[in-house]
Design a protein around this motif. Structure first.
Motif, short mmCIF file in Angstrom:
data_model
loop_
_atom_site.label_atom_id
_atom_site.label_comp_id
_atom_site.label_asym_id
_atom_site.label_seq_id
_atom_site.Cartn_x
_atom_site.Cartn_y
_atom_site.Cartn_z
N GLN A 144 -5.38 -29.61 13.57
CA GLN A 144 -5.29 -30.83 14.35
C GLN A 144 -3.93 -31.50 14.13
O GLN A 144 -3.36 -31.43 13.04
N PRO A 145 -3.39 -32.16 15.17
CA PRO A 145 -2.08 -32.81 15.02
C PRO A 145 -2.17 -34.09 14.21
O PRO A 145 -3.21 -34.74 14.14
N SER A 146 -1.05 -34.46 13.60
CA SER A 146 -0.93 -35.77 12.97
C SER A 146 -0.74 -36.85 14.03
O SER A 146 -1.17 -37.99 13.86
N SER A 147 -0.08 -36.47 15.13
CA SER A 147 0.10 -37.38 16.26
C SER A 147 0.47 -36.55 17.48
O SER A 147 0.81 -35.37 17.38
N GLY A 148 0.39 -37.19 18.65
CA GLY A 148 0.74 -36.50 19.88
C GLY A 148 -0.46 -35.99 20.64
O GLY A 148 -1.62 -36.23 20.26
N MET A 149 -0.20 -35.26 21.71
CA MET A 149 -1.25 -34.88 22.66
C MET A 149 -1.04 -33.44 23.13
O MET A 149 0.09 -32.97 23.29
N VAL A 150 -2.17 -32.74 23.38
CA VAL A 150 -2.17 -31.42 24.01
C VAL A 150 -2.98 -31.53 25.29
O VAL A 150 -4.14 -31.98 25.27
N VAL A 151 -2.38 -31.13 26.41
CA VAL A 151 -3.03 -31.20 27.72
C VAL A 151 -3.10 -29.79 28.29
O VAL A 151 -2.08 -29.08 28.36
N PHE A 152 -4.31 -29.36 28.68
CA PHE A 152 -4.51 -28.04 29.26
C PHE A 152 -5.12 -28.19 30.65
O PHE A 152 -6.20 -28.77 30.79
N ASP A 153 -4.42 -27.70 31.65
CA ASP A 153 -4.89 -27.78 33.04
C ASP A 153 -5.28 -29.22 33.41
O ASP A 153 -6.31 -29.46 34.05
N GLY A 154 -4.46 -30.15 32.99
CA GLY A 154 -4.66 -31.55 33.35
C GLY A 154 -5.62 -32.33 32.47
O GLY A 154 -5.76 -33.54 32.64
N ALA A 155 -6.30 -31.66 31.53
CA ALA A 155 -7.29 -32.32 30.68
C ALA A 155 -6.75 -32.47 29.26
O ALA A 155 -6.14 -31.55 28.71
N ASP A 156 -6.98 -33.64 28.66
CA ASP A 156 -6.59 -33.89 27.28
C ASP A 156 -7.54 -33.13 26.35
O ASP A 156 -8.73 -33.43 26.28
N ILE A 157 -7.00 -32.11 25.65
CA ILE A 157 -7.83 -31.31 24.74
C ILE A 157 -7.46 -31.54 23.29
O ILE A 157 -7.87 -30.78 22.40
N THR A 158 -6.70 -32.60 23.01
CA THR A 158 -6.15 -32.84 21.67
C THR A 158 -7.22 -32.81 20.59
O THR A 158 -6.99 -32.28 19.49
N ASN A 159 -8.38 -33.37 20.87
CA ASN A 159 -9.42 -33.49 19.85
C ASN A 159 -10.49 -32.40 19.94
O ASN A 159 -11.46 -32.44 19.18
N LEU A 160 -10.31 -31.43 20.83
CA LEU A 160 -11.30 -30.36 20.95
C LEU A 160 -11.10 -29.32 19.85
O LEU A 160 -9.97 -28.93 19.56
N PRO A 161 -12.19 -28.82 19.26
CA PRO A 161 -12.07 -27.73 18.29
C PRO A 161 -11.71 -26.42 18.99
O PRO A 161 -11.79 -26.30 20.22
N ALA A 162 -11.31 -25.43 18.20
CA ALA A 162 -10.83 -24.17 18.75
C ALA A 162 -11.87 -23.50 19.65
O ALA A 162 -11.54 -22.98 20.72
N TYR A 163 -13.16 -23.50 19.23
CA TYR A 163 -14.17 -22.80 20.02
C TYR A 163 -14.33 -23.42 21.40
O TYR A 163 -14.61 -22.73 22.38
N ALA A 164 -14.15 -24.75 21.50
CA ALA A 164 -14.25 -25.41 22.80
C ALA A 164 -13.05 -25.07 23.67
O ALA A 164 -13.17 -24.96 24.90
N ARG A 165 -11.90 -24.86 23.05
CA ARG A 165 -10.72 -24.46 23.81
C ARG A 165 -10.87 -23.03 24.32
O ARG A 165 -10.37 -22.70 25.41
#
Length: 241
Positions: A55-76
Motif C-alpha cells: 500500500q502507498p504512503s500517499s498518492g493515488m492509483v487509478v485503473f480504467d477511471g476507478a480509484d483502486i488505491t485502497n483495493l487489495p491485490a486479489y480485488a485488482r
C-alpha cells in the motif's frame, strides 16, 4: 482515449527511505511500457504499489477511471490487473498443468468444468511454449521455464494489464526471441508493463520507456529518445549501444 492506468503523487516510505516519491505516471490501453533504472531505483516498489502487493504512503492509483488505491491485490486481479510475482507463485510440487489450472478456475463462472479449464490451460501453455511440459512438476523446470510458467499463469487470468518483473531473467538467448514475440502477441489483447534489465529486449519491445532513479521518474520517451538522453546515460545506460 483515456489512460488505462494512472498514478498521482504515488509515494512509499520504508522507515526513513523514500522508495517511491511523488510519481505521476500514465499508460494507454494496448501499450507496451518498459520501466528501467539502476538497482534500488524504486521500480519493483512502484509496480508492487500498482498491483496492490503493498500500500502507498500517499498518492493515488487509478485503473480504467476507478480509484483502486485502497483495493487489495486479489480485488485488482478481478478488475484485470495481474502481476507475475504477486499472483503467480509457482507451486513446485504441482504439475505445470495444475499450476495454470488454478488461475484459470478463477476466471470461470463454473470453475468445475473440466473442458473449459483444459481449454484455458492449454491456450496459456501453448502461447508460452510449455504445452509439451504439462505433466512435469513445476519444480523440475529450468529457472527460465519457471519464469515462462509464471507468465502463463498470469495470462490464464485474462488480464487487461499484465505486469512482468524481469521476465527474461534465466532465459537462454534462443528463448528471448520467442519471448519478444509472445509479449507482442499479449499486447494485442492486453496492456503490458515490463520491468527489464535486458536493454536489447527493452529497445525492441517498448512503445515507451519510463526511467526511474532514486524513487522518481528521471525521464520518459520512446526508445530512441531514451537512448539519446544524456541524463539517462549518466544514471543508467552508460555506453549501451
Amino acid at each position: 482515449m483515456m489512460p488505462l492506468l494512472t498514478t498521482k503523487g504515488l509515494s512509499r516510505n520504508f522507515g526513513g527511505l523514500r522508495a517511491v516519491a511523488n510519481v505521476d505516471f500514465a499508460m494507454m490501453p494496448g501499450e507496451i511500457r518498459a520501466v528501467i533504472g539502476p538497482n534500488g531505483a524504486g521500480k519493483t516498489t512502484f509496480v508492487s504499489l500498482v498491483s496492490g502487493r503493498i500500500q502507498p504512503s500517499s498518492g493515488m492509483v487509478v485503473f480504467d477511471g476507478a480509484d483502486i488505491t485502497n483495493l487489495p491485490a486479489y480485488a485488482r486481479v478481478r478488475l484485470g490487473v495481474a502481476y507475475t510475482f504477486q499472483i503467480t507463485s509457482v507451486f513446485a510440487n504441482l504439475s505445470v498443468y495444475d499450476n495454470v489450472a488454478l488461475p484459470v478456475q478463477r476466471t470461470l463462472t463454473d470453475g468445475r468444468s473440466k473442458g473449459a479449464v483444459r481449454t484455458g490451460v492449454m491456450a496459456a501453455l501453448e502461447r508460452t511454449g510449455l504445452a509439451d511440459r504439462t505433466h512435469m512438476l513445476a519444480g523440475q523446470l529450468s529457472y527460465g521455464h519457471q519464469r515462462l510458467l509464471e507468465v502463463a499463469m498470469g495470462l490464464a487470468l485474462k488480464p487487461r494489464l499484465l505486469i512482468l518483473d524481469e521476465p527474461t531473467q534465466g532465459l537462454a538467448d534462443s528463448e528471448i526471441d520467442n519471448f519478444i514475440e509472445l509479449v507482442r502477441d499479449i499486447a494485442r489483447s492486453a496492456t503490458v508493463l515490463l520491468i527489464e534489465h535486458n536493454m536489447p529486449v527493452v529497445m525492441q519491445l517498448a512503445d515507451r520507456i519510463t526511467v526511474f532513479n532514486a524513487g522518481k521518474i528521471l525521464a520518459e520517451g520512446t526508445p530512441e529518445q531514451i537512448r539519446a538522453n544524456t541524463e539517462v546515460q549518466d544514471a543508467y545506460l552508460g555506453a549501451t549501444p
